[in-house]
Scaffold this motif. Structure first.
Motif, PDB file in Angstrom:
ATOM      1  N   TRP A  96       0.719  -1.299   0.086  1.00 26.75           N
ATOM      2  CA  TRP A  96      -0.188   0.084   0.039  1.00 26.75           C
ATOM      3  C   TRP A  96       0.888   1.254  -0.119  1.00 26.75           C
ATOM      4  O   TRP A  96       0.714   2.365  -0.893  1.00 26.75           O
ATOM      5  CB  TRP A  96      -1.070   0.100   1.064  1.00 26.75           C
ATOM      6  N   PHE A  97       1.876   1.372   0.985  1.00 31.43           N
ATOM      7  CA  PHE A  97       2.736   2.473   0.916  1.00 31.43           C
ATOM      8  C   PHE A  97       3.476   2.695  -0.247  1.00 31.43           C
ATOM      9  O   PHE A  97       3.711   3.775  -0.753  1.00 31.43           O
ATOM     10  CB  PHE A  97       3.590   2.443   2.264  1.00 31.43           C
ATOM     11  N   VAL A  98       3.950   1.771  -0.840  1.00 30.77           N
ATOM     12  CA  VAL A  98       4.794   1.831  -1.974  1.00 30.77           C
ATOM     13  C   VAL A  98       4.050   2.210  -3.114  1.00 30.77           C
ATOM     14  O   VAL A  98       4.563   3.241  -4.023  1.00 30.77           O
ATOM     15  CB  VAL A  98       5.402   0.306  -2.472  1.00 30.77           C
ATOM     16  N   SER A  99       2.851   1.947  -3.205  1.00 27.02           N
ATOM     17  CA  SER A  99       1.876   2.340  -4.209  1.00 27.02           C
ATOM     18  C   SER A  99       1.311   3.731  -4.214  1.00 27.02           C
ATOM     19  O   SER A  99       1.157   4.406  -5.254  1.00 27.02           O
ATOM     20  CB  SER A  99       0.811   1.392  -4.692  1.00 27.02           C
ATOM     21  N   GLU A 100       1.311   4.235  -3.127  1.00 23.23           N
ATOM     22  CA  GLU A 100       0.626   5.487  -2.605  1.00 23.23           C
ATOM     23  C   GLU A 100       1.776   6.673  -2.662  1.00 23.23           C
ATOM     24  O   GLU A 100       1.327   7.780  -3.104  1.00 23.23           O
ATOM     25  CB  GLU A 100       0.105   5.541  -1.251  1.00 23.23           C
ATOM     26  N   TYR A 101       3.026   6.112  -2.359  1.00 26.47           N
ATOM     27  CA  TYR A 101       4.120   7.156  -2.298  1.00 26.47           C
ATOM     28  C   TYR A 101       4.140   8.131  -3.198  1.00 26.47           C
ATOM     29  O   TYR A 101       4.228   9.462  -3.389  1.00 26.47           O
ATOM     30  CB  TYR A 101       5.218   6.558  -1.969  1.00 26.47           C
ATOM     31  N   PRO A 102       4.043   7.568  -4.558  1.00 24.03           N
ATOM     32  CA  PRO A 102       4.180   8.490  -6.077  1.00 24.03           C
ATOM     33  C   PRO A 102       3.193   9.460  -5.965  1.00 24.03           C
ATOM     34  O   PRO A 102       3.215  10.494  -6.717  1.00 24.03           O
ATOM     35  CB  PRO A 102       4.312   7.661  -7.177  1.00 24.03           C
ATOM     36  N   LYS A 103       1.832   8.987  -5.356  1.00 25.84           N
ATOM     37  CA  LYS A 103       0.816   9.986  -5.464  1.00 25.84           C
ATOM     38  C   LYS A 103       0.960  11.424  -4.518  1.00 25.84           C
ATOM     39  O   LYS A 103       0.196  12.437  -4.681  1.00 25.84           O
ATOM     40  CB  LYS A 103      -0.295   9.318  -4.946  1.00 25.84           C
ATOM     41  N   HIS A 104       2.105  11.226  -3.889  1.00 21.81           N
ATOM     42  CA  HIS A 104       2.349  12.209  -2.705  1.00 21.81           C
ATOM     43  C   HIS A 104       3.773  12.851  -2.577  1.00 21.81           C
ATOM     44  O   HIS A 104       4.035  14.012  -1.955  1.00 21.81           O
ATOM     45  CB  HIS A 104       2.198  11.481  -1.351  1.00 21.81           C
ATOM     46  N   CYS A 105       4.575  12.212  -3.497  1.00 20.49           N
ATOM     47  CA  CYS A 105       5.812  12.714  -3.560  1.00 20.49           C
ATOM     48  C   CYS A 105       6.484  12.543  -5.103  1.00 20.49           C
ATOM     49  O   CYS A 105       6.512  11.465  -5.499  1.00 20.49           O
ATOM     50  CB  CYS A 105       6.795  12.201  -2.496  1.00 20.49           C
ATOM     51  N   LYS A 106       6.886  13.525  -5.645  1.00 23.78           N
ATOM     52  CA  LYS A 106       7.551  13.325  -7.015  1.00 23.78           C
ATOM     53  C   LYS A 106       9.011  12.653  -6.823  1.00 23.78           C
ATOM     54  O   LYS A 106       9.512  11.840  -7.960  1.00 23.78           O
ATOM     55  CB  LYS A 106       7.902  14.830  -7.664  1.00 23.78           C
ATOM     56  N   ARG A 107       9.679  12.737  -5.899  1.00 26.16           N
ATOM     57  CA  ARG A 107      11.028  12.018  -5.654  1.00 26.16           C
ATOM     58  C   ARG A 107      10.661  10.449  -5.441  1.00 26.16           C
ATOM     59  O   ARG A 107       9.677  10.264  -4.784  1.00 26.16           O
ATOM     60  CB  ARG A 107      11.640  12.394  -4.511  1.00 26.16           C
ATOM     61  N   LYS A 108      11.691   9.764  -6.269  1.00 21.81           N
ATOM     62  CA  LYS A 108      11.800   8.377  -5.952  1.00 21.81           C
ATOM     63  C   LYS A 108      11.783   7.815  -4.489  1.00 21.81           C
ATOM     64  O   LYS A 108      12.474   8.523  -3.690  1.00 21.81           O
ATOM     65  CB  LYS A 108      12.820   7.630  -6.666  1.00 21.81           C
ATOM     66  N   LEU A 109      11.140   7.096  -4.060  1.00 18.81           N
ATOM     67  CA  LEU A 109      10.978   6.410  -2.895  1.00 18.81           C
ATOM     68  C   LEU A 109      12.249   5.816  -2.323  1.00 18.81           C
ATOM     69  O   LEU A 109      12.870   4.948  -3.353  1.00 18.81           O
ATOM     70  CB  LEU A 109       9.794   5.290  -2.646  1.00 18.81           C
TER      71      LEU A 109
END
Length: 152
Positions: A96-109
């Motif tokens: 969930w976190f990995v899939s949501e992260y790009p929706k909140h931050c432009k920088r690579k996780l």
């Protein structure tokens, strides 16, 4: 980096000045969203959020004198870190976190098993961290911990 501190405020007073506003906002985000029962304290040289011994007397299996750790935040040499044991222990939560992260931050996780590294403090996705904190209650964490880590 570890700072010698006995309280969160003392820890924060030692981190680089330009990080303090972001670190305070991260701490505030956690405190405002972590479910009831977790307690903030110094843990492993970082600011930690733990299940207190009053709620889980068995404590942490690595050192049963310590409360059960859940989340920590730290100012490391080149980044601010959020350590979240729920992500480490629960693949669904990690996904969930990995899939949501790009929706909140432009920088690579940038993350390890439980460590999420924020090299640009101004890009910390506070809304996502708030959602993450709300995902696991004390009871959920104790059950997950016992099934995933504790030797039977």
């Amino acid at each position: 980096m570890q700072y010698k501190a006995n309280a969160p405020e003392e820890y924060i007073s030692q981190i680089p000045e330009d990080r303090i506003p972001y670190f305070n906002k991260l701490r505030e985000t956690i405190l405002n969203n972590i479910p009831k029962g977790f307690e903030e304290q110094m843990s492993y040289g970082m600011i930690g959020y733990v299940v207190p011994k009053s709620l889980y007397p068995n404590g942490y299996h690595c050192d049963t004198s310590l409360p059960l750790p859940f989340t920590n935040i730290a100012s490391q040499k080149n980044f601010i870190a959020l350590y979240h044991m729920g992500i480490y222990a629960n693949k669904e939560l990690l996904d969930w976190f990995v899939s949501e992260y790009p929706k909140h931050c432009k920088r690579k996780l940038d993350m390890g098993k439980s460590c999420i590294r924020f090299k640009k403090a101004e890009e910390i996705p506070f809304d996502l961290i708030a959602q993450l904190m709300q995902k696991i209650t004390v009871e959920n964490w104790v059950n997950l911990y016992e099934s995933a880590f504790k030797k039977q």
